[in-house]
Design a protein around this motif. Structure first.
Motif, mmCIF file in Angstrom:
data_model
loop_
_atom_site.group_PDB
_atom_site.id
_atom_site.type_symbol
_atom_site.label_atom_id
_atom_site.label_comp_id
_atom_site.label_asym_id
_atom_site.label_seq_id
_atom_site.Cartn_x
_atom_site.Cartn_y
_atom_site.Cartn_z
ATOM 1 N N TYR A 28 18.419 13.965 -53.595
ATOM 2 C CA TYR A 28 17.420 14.130 -54.659
ATOM 3 C C TYR A 28 17.062 12.746 -55.187
ATOM 4 C CZ TYR A 28 15.211 15.951 -58.943
ATOM 5 O OH TYR A 28 14.322 16.262 -59.953
ATOM 6 N N CYS A 30 14.549 10.697 -57.898
ATOM 7 C CA CYS A 30 13.638 10.887 -59.026
ATOM 8 C C CYS A 30 12.266 10.319 -58.704
ATOM 9 C CB CYS A 30 14.196 10.228 -60.274
ATOM 10 S SG CYS A 30 15.608 11.133 -60.908
ATOM 11 N N ASN A 68 10.928 14.849 -57.292
ATOM 12 C CA ASN A 68 10.168 15.597 -58.300
ATOM 13 C C ASN A 68 8.939 14.836 -58.802
ATOM 14 O OD1 ASN A 68 11.974 13.705 -59.675
ATOM 15 N ND2 ASN A 68 11.150 14.627 -61.534
ATOM 16 N N CYS A 211 15.440 17.233 -64.135
ATOM 17 C CA CYS A 211 16.047 16.834 -62.858
ATOM 18 C C CYS A 211 17.348 17.598 -62.608
ATOM 19 C CB CYS A 211 16.274 15.327 -62.805
ATOM 20 S SG CYS A 211 14.730 14.420 -62.594
ATOM 21 N N HIS A 236 18.738 8.081 -68.122
ATOM 22 C CA HIS A 236 18.340 9.292 -67.389
ATOM 23 C C HIS A 236 19.473 9.904 -66.554
ATOM 24 C CE1 HIS A 236 15.698 12.202 -65.657
ATOM 25 N NE2 HIS A 236 15.677 11.652 -64.459
ATOM 26 N N HIS A 237 20.066 9.108 -65.669
ATOM 27 C CA HIS A 237 21.084 9.691 -64.785
ATOM 28 C C HIS A 237 22.408 9.936 -65.514
ATOM 29 C CE1 HIS A 237 18.722 8.280 -61.009
ATOM 30 N NE2 HIS A 237 18.208 9.342 -61.582
ATOM 31 N N GLU A 240 21.854 13.175 -67.005
ATOM 32 C CA GLU A 240 21.891 14.246 -65.996
ATOM 33 C C GLU A 240 23.341 14.644 -65.706
ATOM 34 O OE1 GLU A 240 19.722 14.339 -62.290
ATOM 35 O OE2 GLU A 240 18.298 12.918 -63.138
HETATM 36 ZN ZN ZN Z 1 15.025 12.319 -62.644
#
Ligand code: ZN
Length: 476
Positions: A28, A30, A68, A211, A236-237, A240
């Motif tokens: 995956y 981003c 995404n 995500c 962000h990560h 997540e």
């Molecule tokens: Zn992302």
């Protein structure tokens, strides 16, 4: 299968890639927020992860890739206001432009390109479960926040310490949050903004949750590689991981891979700093292969200094490769597939070795440039066999693995050329057979007849000479 090593951002170590399901790599990466044309900084993860995917496929993995589109966001809403259209028009426009630019770079589409707004129901469900599991809370205005204090090891991906982050945080004007590090899972809408329904308020998803939800939905609770630019590591990560741990008790992915930034005079290339260079301008000015060599010429984790001179140099390097390939093709318009010899085998081995070692594209490119030199040398010396082998390596093996030098597809020989070659071949074999018959070497003569018969070509010896007929092979 060749063992591949990658640098995992979470453990900060070079580790062997061992997919959850042997033989399949689920990845995956981003993707962009679609409110503008993509620039060279956006293009780096696209090119790096596309090439990495090609390499994994080359050595025998099946790769399932998801990338995404963030199709709802403040910037999209602002852009739509300026245009006097709705948010969806802006998102649709720049998703189409994204594919246009990706295509011009030879970046293949992922297997799935999910959009945030197609997953709002799943996102609402996930936020609900985060609240139920005790990691989320609803603020007075209906916003939902993630409670970072509930995790003991928040910060493990970025190596940041929550207490330092709190000390460094400016006095937070947002009194809705219990802790300055808490981040939004669901945000209430301001007047005039697009909204979706939820148990808490009319609003829309926060950025990080999309995500977590889309990756889990499409790739499962634990996929193999989560990738993106290193500017996404925090928050962000990191967020997540927090969300996934609140939902499933574990991080979403086994490995984290991050590419370095494109640096313009000391700053990261970004729209907000106004120092971007659009992919479409770059491809026009330096060519697809020039731009790709620029993006692959440094190790994916290192920063790349951006300048016209460096791009110009890469463009010239790409021209030299293309000139060598064209020179060969002028002599041989329809090159055959050569038989692999020891030299080819060794070069492929070195190339795979370099890319297996934390995807070392600079070394892989240097091997390509060596082979280009050998191709030119072989042509200078009239060594056609070797020239074909070198050409084959660049054009059909190394180029496609990195997604370079493959713009111009090879033309197939015209059918008439094939059939006239074919006739010449059969007639020569018949002549050779007749020579054998004259010298009474019937064994050899019969062998030629049998080989031809197996290929569906039947020979008749008549008083006027040997004739042949192409017969349909019997289906077994
Ligand atoms: Zn992302």
């Amino acid at each position: 299968m060749k063992k591949v090593y990658i640098t995992d951002t979470l453990t900060k170590e070079k580790v062997p890639l061992e997919p959850v399901e042997p033989g399949i790599v689920k990845m995956y990466v981003c993707g962009p927020t679609v409110y503008n044309y993509i620039h060279i900084g956006n293009a780096r993860p696209m090119v790096v992860f596309d090439a990495f995917r090609r390499f994994l496929e080359f050595i025998g993995y099946k790769v399932i890739m998801v990338q995404n589109f963030t199709d709802i966001d403040d910037k999209i809403i602002n852009e739509a206001r300026e245009w006097g259209v709705d948010w969806k028009t802006v998102a649709d426009t720049f998703i189409a432009e994204y594919f246009h630019d990706a295509h011009s770079l030879g970046v293949r589409a992922a297997n799935f390109h999910p959009r945030t707004t197609d997953f709002v129901d799943d996102i609402v469900n996930a936020v609900q479960r985060i609240i139920e599991n005790g990691y989320g809370y609803v603020a007075a205005n209906g916003d939902v926040y993630f409670s970072v204090r509930k995790l003991t090891d928040y910060g493990k991906l970025s190596g940041k310490n929550p207490d330092d982050l709190r000390a460094g945080a400016r006095v937070d004007v947002n009194e809705l949050k219990r802790d300055p590090l808490d981040f939004v899972l669901w945000k209430s809408a301001k007047p005039g903004e697009p909204t979706w329904d939820s148990p808490w308020c009319l609003g829309r998803p926060g950025w990080h949750i999309e995500c977590s939800v889309m990756s889990q939905k499409l790739l499962g609770d634990m996929f193999d590689i989560h990738g993106g630019g290193e500017d996404l590591i925090f928050p962000h990560h990191e967020d997540e991981i927090a969300q996934s741990e609140a939902l499933t008790g574990k991080p979403p992915a086994k490995y984290w891979m991050h590419n370095g930034m494109i640096i313009v005079r000391g700053d990261k290339m970004s729209k907000s700093l106004g120092n971007t260079f659009l992919v479409r301008e770059a491809v026009k000015k330096y060519g697809k292969d020039g731009v790709k060599l620029f993006l692959l010429s440094k190790h994916y984790r290192s920063p790349i200094e951006f300048s016209d001179e460096v791009l110009e140099d890469n463009s010239k390097a790409a021209q030299r490769v293309l000139a060598a390939l064209n020179r060969f093709r002028e002599k041989y318009p329809y090159p055959l597939v050569p038989k692999e010899d020891a030299e080819m085998k060794e070069l492929v081995q070195r190339f795979v070795e370099a890319l297996s070692d934390d995807f070392n594209t600079p070394v892989a490119l240097s091997i390509i440039f060596d082979v280009v030199r050998e191709l030119n040398k072989a042509m200078d010396n009239g060594d056609d066999g070797r020239a074909l082998r070198m050409y084959h390596l660049i054009k059909r093996v190394f180029g496609p693995v990195l997604g370079v030098f493959d713009t111009e597809s090879e033309k197939k020989a015209p059918t008439s050329a094939v059939s006239s070659n074919f006739e010449t071949l059969i007639r020569s074999l018949v002549e050779v057979r007749n020579e054998f018959r004259k010298s009474k070497q019937f064994d050899f003569a019969d062998r030629i007849r049998n080989v031809l018969a197996e290929s569906g070509i039947k020979l008749y010896d008549t008083p006027e000479g040997t004739k042949y007929e192409i017969v349909e092979k019997e289906e077994k």
